[in-house]
Write a protein that holds these residues in place. Sequence first.
Motif, short mmCIF file in Angstrom:
data_model
loop_
_atom_site.label_atom_id
_atom_site.label_comp_id
_atom_site.label_asym_id
_atom_site.label_seq_id
_atom_site.Cartn_x
_atom_site.Cartn_y
_atom_site.Cartn_z
N LEU A 171 -7.84 -2.35 29.13
CA LEU A 171 -7.25 -2.70 27.84
C LEU A 171 -7.67 -1.78 26.71
CD1 LEU A 171 -5.62 -4.66 26.06
CD2 LEU A 171 -7.69 -6.07 25.87
N HIS A 172 -8.95 -1.44 26.69
CA HIS A 172 -9.48 -0.59 25.63
C HIS A 172 -9.66 0.84 26.16
CE1 HIS A 172 -10.83 -4.73 24.66
NE2 HIS A 172 -10.42 -4.38 23.45
N TYR A 173 -9.28 1.80 25.34
CA TYR A 173 -9.25 3.19 25.79
C TYR A 173 -10.40 3.98 25.18
CZ TYR A 173 -4.84 2.13 28.00
OH TYR A 173 -3.88 1.59 28.83
N SER A 174 -10.60 5.17 25.74
CA SER A 174 -11.77 5.98 25.38
C SER A 174 -11.74 6.40 23.91
CB SER A 174 -11.84 7.23 26.25
OG SER A 174 -10.77 8.10 25.95
N ALA A 175 -12.92 6.75 23.41
CA ALA A 175 -13.03 7.21 22.03
C ALA A 175 -12.21 8.48 21.81
CB ALA A 175 -14.50 7.45 21.68
N GLY A 176 -12.14 9.34 22.83
CA GLY A 176 -11.36 10.57 22.71
C GLY A 176 -9.88 10.30 22.54
N LEU A 177 -9.34 9.35 23.32
CA LEU A 177 -7.93 9.02 23.19
C LEU A 177 -7.65 8.36 21.84
CD1 LEU A 177 -5.58 7.67 25.88
CD2 LEU A 177 -5.63 6.52 23.67
N GLU A 178 -8.55 7.47 21.41
CA GLU A 178 -8.36 6.83 20.11
C GLU A 178 -8.45 7.84 18.97
OE1 GLU A 178 -7.18 4.07 19.92
OE2 GLU A 178 -7.77 2.87 21.64
N ARG A 179 -9.30 8.82 19.15
CA ARG A 179 -9.41 9.88 18.13
C ARG A 179 -8.09 10.65 18.03
NH1 ARG A 179 -9.03 13.10 14.85
NH2 ARG A 179 -10.47 14.70 14.10
N ALA A 180 -7.46 10.95 19.16
CA ALA A 180 -6.17 11.64 19.15
C ALA A 180 -5.10 10.75 18.51
CB ALA A 180 -5.77 12.02 20.56
N ALA A 181 -5.16 9.43 18.77
CA ALA A 181 -4.18 8.51 18.20
C ALA A 181 -4.32 8.44 16.68
CB ALA A 181 -4.35 7.13 18.82
N VAL A 182 -5.55 8.33 16.21
CA VAL A 182 -5.78 8.24 14.76
C VAL A 182 -5.44 9.56 14.08
CG1 VAL A 182 -7.64 8.11 13.04
CG2 VAL A 182 -7.43 6.36 14.80
N ASN A 183 -5.59 10.69 14.78
CA ASN A 183 -5.20 11.97 14.20
C ASN A 183 -3.71 12.01 13.90
OD1 ASN A 183 -6.49 14.71 13.59
ND2 ASN A 183 -4.66 15.28 14.68
N LEU A 184 -2.90 11.37 14.75
CA LEU A 184 -1.47 11.25 14.47
C LEU A 184 -1.24 10.44 13.19
CD1 LEU A 184 0.21 10.49 17.92
CD2 LEU A 184 0.20 12.63 16.68
N LEU A 185 -1.97 9.33 13.07
CA LEU A 185 -1.85 8.50 11.88
C LEU A 185 -2.23 9.28 10.63
CD1 LEU A 185 -1.46 5.71 10.55
CD2 LEU A 185 -3.85 5.21 11.12
N LEU A 186 -3.28 10.06 10.70
CA LEU A 186 -3.70 10.87 9.56
C LEU A 186 -2.66 11.93 9.21
CD1 LEU A 186 -7.46 11.23 10.48
CD2 LEU A 186 -6.63 10.37 8.30
N ALA A 212 0.86 -1.18 0.00
CA ALA A 212 0.00 0.00 0.00
C ALA A 212 0.90 1.23 0.00
CB ALA A 212 -0.93 0.01 1.21
N ASP A 213 0.28 2.39 -0.15
CA ASP A 213 1.07 3.63 -0.06
C ASP A 213 1.69 3.76 1.33
OD1 ASP A 213 0.40 4.24 -2.61
OD2 ASP A 213 -1.06 5.78 -2.12
N HIS A 214 0.95 3.35 2.35
CA HIS A 214 1.42 3.48 3.73
C HIS A 214 1.07 2.20 4.49
CE1 HIS A 214 2.24 7.83 3.49
NE2 HIS A 214 1.19 7.85 2.67
N VAL A 215 2.05 1.64 5.19
CA VAL A 215 1.84 0.46 6.02
C VAL A 215 2.41 0.75 7.41
CG1 VAL A 215 2.28 -2.00 6.33
CG2 VAL A 215 2.05 -1.06 4.02
N TYR A 216 1.58 0.56 8.44
CA TYR A 216 2.02 0.81 9.81
C TYR A 216 1.51 -0.30 10.72
CZ TYR A 216 3.06 5.41 7.97
OH TYR A 216 3.56 6.43 7.20
N LEU A 217 2.18 -0.43 11.85
CA LEU A 217 1.76 -1.41 12.85
C LEU A 217 1.34 -0.70 14.12
CD1 LEU A 217 3.72 -3.20 10.93
CD2 LEU A 217 3.64 -4.78 12.88
N SER A 218 0.33 -1.24 14.74
CA SER A 218 -0.12 -0.72 16.04
C SER A 218 0.64 -1.46 17.13
CB SER A 218 -1.62 -0.94 16.19
OG SER A 218 -2.06 -0.55 17.47
#
Length: 789
Positions: free
Chosen positions: A267-282, A205-211
Amino acid sequence: MLKERVTVTTAAVAVLAVATLYALARFSGSSRVHNHCQVLQRSGWWVDNSSLVWQPQGCTQRQYAYDDVVRCMKSPRTTSVGQYALFIGDSTVRDKFFAWARLVDVDVDGDAKVHSDITVRWPGEAGIAALFVWDPYLKGEVAQQVLHGAYNETLEQPRLVLLGAGAWHLRYANESGGIVNWRRTMDGVVQRLAESRRDGAAPIADHVYLSPVAPVVPDKLSPERLATLDPAAITWMNAYMHAAELPVFSSWTDMARARPLETTDGLHYSAGLERAAVNLLLNRVCNRDTIDPHPPMRTTCCFEYPAPGSFVRWYAAATLTALALLVAHSRWATIPRIVPSAATLRQLLVFGGILLIMFVCDRTPLFEKLHKHYIAWVFTAILALATVGGAATWSADKSEAFLGRAQTDEWKGWMQIVILAYHAMNASGVSGIYNPVRVLVAMYLFMTGYGHCCFFYAKRDYGLQRLTAVLLRTNVLAIALAYVMGTSYMDYYFAPLSSAWVLIVWATMRVAPAANYTHLAWAKLAASAVIMCLINGLHLWPFALLERLGVMWSAREWEFRFGTDIYIVYVGMAVALVRLQYGSQLLVHPRWPQLVRWSVPASILGLVLYFYFELTRASKFEYNKWHPYVSPLPVLCFIVLRNANAYLRSHSSAMFRAAGLISLELFIAQFHLFLAADTKAILVLVDSRLWFVNFGVTAFVFVGLCQALGSASGTITAWLMAKVSVDAPAVDIPMSELPVAADRPRALDRLASDPPLLARMASLPIFDSLALRWVIGLFALVLLNNYYD
């Protein structure tokens, strides 16, 4: 005072030199490093303990929304076939998928499907926007197909692939093979990524990353998870991925570890924290496609600064030319008249050098930038320190005059310090702070009306000489910055706003000047106010003409800035007229002592009422509607209190006075020398993790260079105003109008003996005409604006 200024400026230059060497030592030639793509994946911190605002180390990120995601995924520059993001892994990867999907469709149900594949499509389209494939071991058919680049009509090549596994290897070690099998899986991913980069290989793909494997909070885990999800094992797994140089987002681990309260099950984190994490990915994936490489440059993470434009290169060449001429000055027996004096060349060199420093600070990746973020106690501490410094330098003045020079310099100084703290701390989002700061701008404009009205009334000088000098002094830095930094003149809004009001005050006093000394002066003020209200309210500004000349001007921004303080300048002129026309009569009026006595408590009450009013408005936008009408109240109340007795009138703060002398430079230069990313960030000269140290060092350098800018701007103004005819001495002198007729024979004699053509042209008396210089100057600006648009 001059010695003190040179000392501060020299120290500031020395500190800046050390900071530059430090930045150069850390600078990397790799674009992934110096453009801060790598730091998005590896490091950062939460800006405080109460909000979910993530600060990547040394850069500012973009906050992504739906339109940005569409522009990124459907970019024509993509090499992938599909315009979607593919997420493969366990439930922690699924959380990232939902954070991404909610940017596309806010109604996505994050609890609807468990342990199954999920598809989200673009609104109103059949195309896939994001796909999640449940595969906690990365052993499924889709995962293998993706890793081998074996796409087909059923599974198109995605724009982005995010893989993640590990939690289930620990949770169900007996069936998965535990860490041993997880390691084999990661080794396989490393091998496939290496193969996909070879020439001719099938790209993934254009971009490949691991969590990373999500860190856990043991106290919140269920007994079953607590027995298997070993924090030490998770740390080892993440360290292994990092050592294997997998493209893993390690910063997600730091995000989770620093926010244990953002998880309810450990284990699973809030939607707000995940939103901040995905914003980094974007930001990592999309910034190249979504960020305009032209100013304003407010996102600096994973951003390639454009090469310096032609104007900057010419400007740098001109600055070097000034240096060469300064060196040659000491060696030439005869100095050509067209060459400025050595003192002027030094100031031209200082001015040009500082602007080039500002370009390096805010248009290159050499220095890091940090997001601005409001923290109440930090903002309060900055103002408290400034107050202590101002009080410690409280001293007597030579004059007890009402609104004397020392007092107005002090006034401008402390207001500018508040405005700097307000901008640095991003306090504009707090209505209770934004509203009083709007009053500070009104105070500046009050002084514009008051000071210029007093001058024209007392001197009766309505000629172009002083008017031109004032406008040059106000605008020389703003105009130069607009071209060097590639910004708009309106970005430095105080310069055009102040200039417009200077012209309005001048025109008001210039028309029928004899009326200024009668009661008709009040009619002139009223007529001027009505005319300007009609022009602004009916959108009669000549923006169409400016556009035809190639000058792009934000009509909406200008009308807001002008209209917000449209009355306060006239209040300043009215106060000036009252003092000048009726001051002597008021002082001998029998009720004057009583009026003075009651004015202090009345002013205190006025300030209390104002703050009650502004704090009870629903928002700053609601307050803005009232500001033109209520702002005169706190301004006049402050003036009364500041001049309440002889002691207050005869004393002022030396520190605030010093800041007031360079308040114009402080206001304009802050955009690129104290702040950064076109005011949306803070410049980092030391280390982005040492916030307070960096703030102090940057502020010191900023103030020192502004002192040099203030001196240079004054010299450049005098040089541009200087007389150029041949009978003038070879030093900088105040400009006069056309020379008298008796001087013309001498000019002609000198002209015949002066061979250089350019020098002969500059020697013509006509070039002493201010009107001609206005025409030439405006014409040059229009040409520059069109050529370097």
